[in-house]
Design a protein around this motif. Structure first.
Motif, short mmCIF file in Angstrom:
data_model
loop_
_atom_site.label_atom_id
_atom_site.label_comp_id
_atom_site.label_asym_id
_atom_site.label_seq_id
_atom_site.Cartn_x
_atom_site.Cartn_y
_atom_site.Cartn_z
N THR A 256 0.88 -1.17 0.00
CA THR A 256 0.00 0.00 0.00
C THR A 256 0.92 1.22 0.00
N TYR A 257 0.38 2.39 -0.44
CA TYR A 257 1.22 3.56 -0.64
C TYR A 257 0.58 4.80 -0.02
N ASN A 258 1.43 5.80 0.28
CA ASN A 258 0.91 7.08 0.72
C ASN A 258 0.69 8.00 -0.49
N GLU A 259 0.32 9.25 -0.21
CA GLU A 259 -0.02 10.18 -1.30
C GLU A 259 1.19 10.55 -2.15
N HIS A 260 2.38 10.26 -1.66
CA HIS A 260 3.60 10.56 -2.42
C HIS A 260 4.10 9.37 -3.23
N GLY A 261 3.36 8.26 -3.17
CA GLY A 261 3.76 7.07 -3.90
C GLY A 261 4.80 6.24 -3.18
N LEU A 262 5.07 6.55 -1.91
CA LEU A 262 6.01 5.77 -1.11
C LEU A 262 5.27 4.63 -0.41
N PRO A 263 5.91 3.48 -0.24
CA PRO A 263 5.24 2.36 0.43
C PRO A 263 4.87 2.69 1.88
N LEU A 264 3.66 2.31 2.25
CA LEU A 264 3.25 2.37 3.65
C LEU A 264 3.36 0.99 4.29
N THR A 265 2.99 -0.05 3.52
CA THR A 265 3.12 -1.42 4.01
C THR A 265 3.61 -2.31 2.88
N LYS A 266 4.32 -3.34 3.26
CA LYS A 266 4.74 -4.39 2.33
C LYS A 266 4.35 -5.72 2.93
N LYS A 267 3.57 -6.52 2.18
CA LYS A 267 3.12 -7.82 2.67
C LYS A 267 3.77 -8.92 1.86
#
Length: 284
Positions: A256-267
């Protein structure tokens, strides 16, 4: 020696590890139409990773899939990184020394509790030329003294850079395989700014293994910056979503990503473990 290489000796090369004259896409910069094919435009941010936290079974997922806490001297220049463990070693702390160009010259990985023979950890030194980075490793005892690793006294890695400053080969000397000293060569193939294939050759030029990688089109927060050096991680613009050896079924990551396109979670799809990234802002 392979365990030592992948869990301790491959320390940070950070932003300088894959320097290039072409455009880069960093968490603190905006991308443009000249970026890798299909890449999402990312607005400029002053974000850096504060911590990475794991939930679920992360056994066997490697040193980039553990609870990790970052402290900075300034900007994205790391002061130290701490990694708690539930082993006798206790807390693992990594310390960094930089040169005037902002490149790491020394990286130390120290365990809270020394081994039975008085070893606190390892130190990795880096030497730079225009076309190579040479890594040498030492043991660190309780008093902070350095010595060569008696199990691999001639161990050295030379990272060879292409004309864009990206690592295209890693030549590993003095590694111990089946009790004998030998060499290995890893070759990286790039497409659209990402390493899509890594081939390992033995001392006789025979293929030992081949890994294939797939990517998303989002910003890799470790691109040209990381506390744990690996060309696939630090020289690829985007995030790995799949990898396999030969014709095997690929392992998968979901993000999943934040508004800047950076990962928030990696599963990790296979095991279900989730790595959560926490960011903080900073001033240049």
């Amino acid at each position: 020696m392979h365990i030592h290489r992948f869990t301790i000796c491959l320390m940070l090369l950070a932003a300088w590890g894959c320097q290039t004259d072409s455009e880069t896409i960093l968490p603190g910069e905006a991308s443009s139409a000249n970026g890798p094919q299909g890449a999402t435009e990312i607005p400029a941010t002053n974000l850096r990773i504060k911590q990475m936290l794991v939930t679920g079974n992360n056994g066997g997922l490697g040193p980039m899939f553990v609870n990790t806490y970052f402290t900075y001297a300034k900007g994205r220049e790391l002061e130290n990184v701490t990694i708690p463990t539930d082993t006798y070693a206790g807390l693992n702390t990594r310390l960094y020394t930089y040169d005037e160009q902002g490149r790491i010259t020394v990286s130390r990985s120290l365990r809270e509790n020394p081994t039975n023979n008085g070893i606190r950890g390892y130190q990795t030194n880096y030497h730079y030329t225009d076309s190579t980075i040479v890594q040498t490793d030492f043991q660190v005892d309780i008093e902070g003294n350095l010595s060569v690793n008696p199990q691999a006294p001639n161990y050295k890695v030379t990272y060879r850079l292409n004309n864009e400053g990206l690592v295209y080969e890693e030549f590993e000397e003095g590694t111990i395989i089946w009790g004998s000293e030998t060499t290995e060569l890893r070759r990286h193939t790039y497409e659209n700014g990402n390493i899509v294939k890594t081939t390992t050759l033995d001392a006789f030029g025979q293929v030992v293994s081949t890994f294939y990688y797939e990517y998303d089109n989002k910003v890799n927060p470790f691109y040209k910056w990381s506390h744990m050096y690996s060309p696939t991680l630090t020289c690829s613009r985007n995030n790995v979503i799949g990898w396999r050896t030969g014709k095997s079924e690929p392992q998968r990551n979901e993000y999943t990503y934040n508004e800047h396109g950076l990962p928030l979670t990696k599963k990790n799809v296979t095991q279900g473990a989730v790595l959560t990234y926490d960011y903080e802002t900073f001033e240049n």
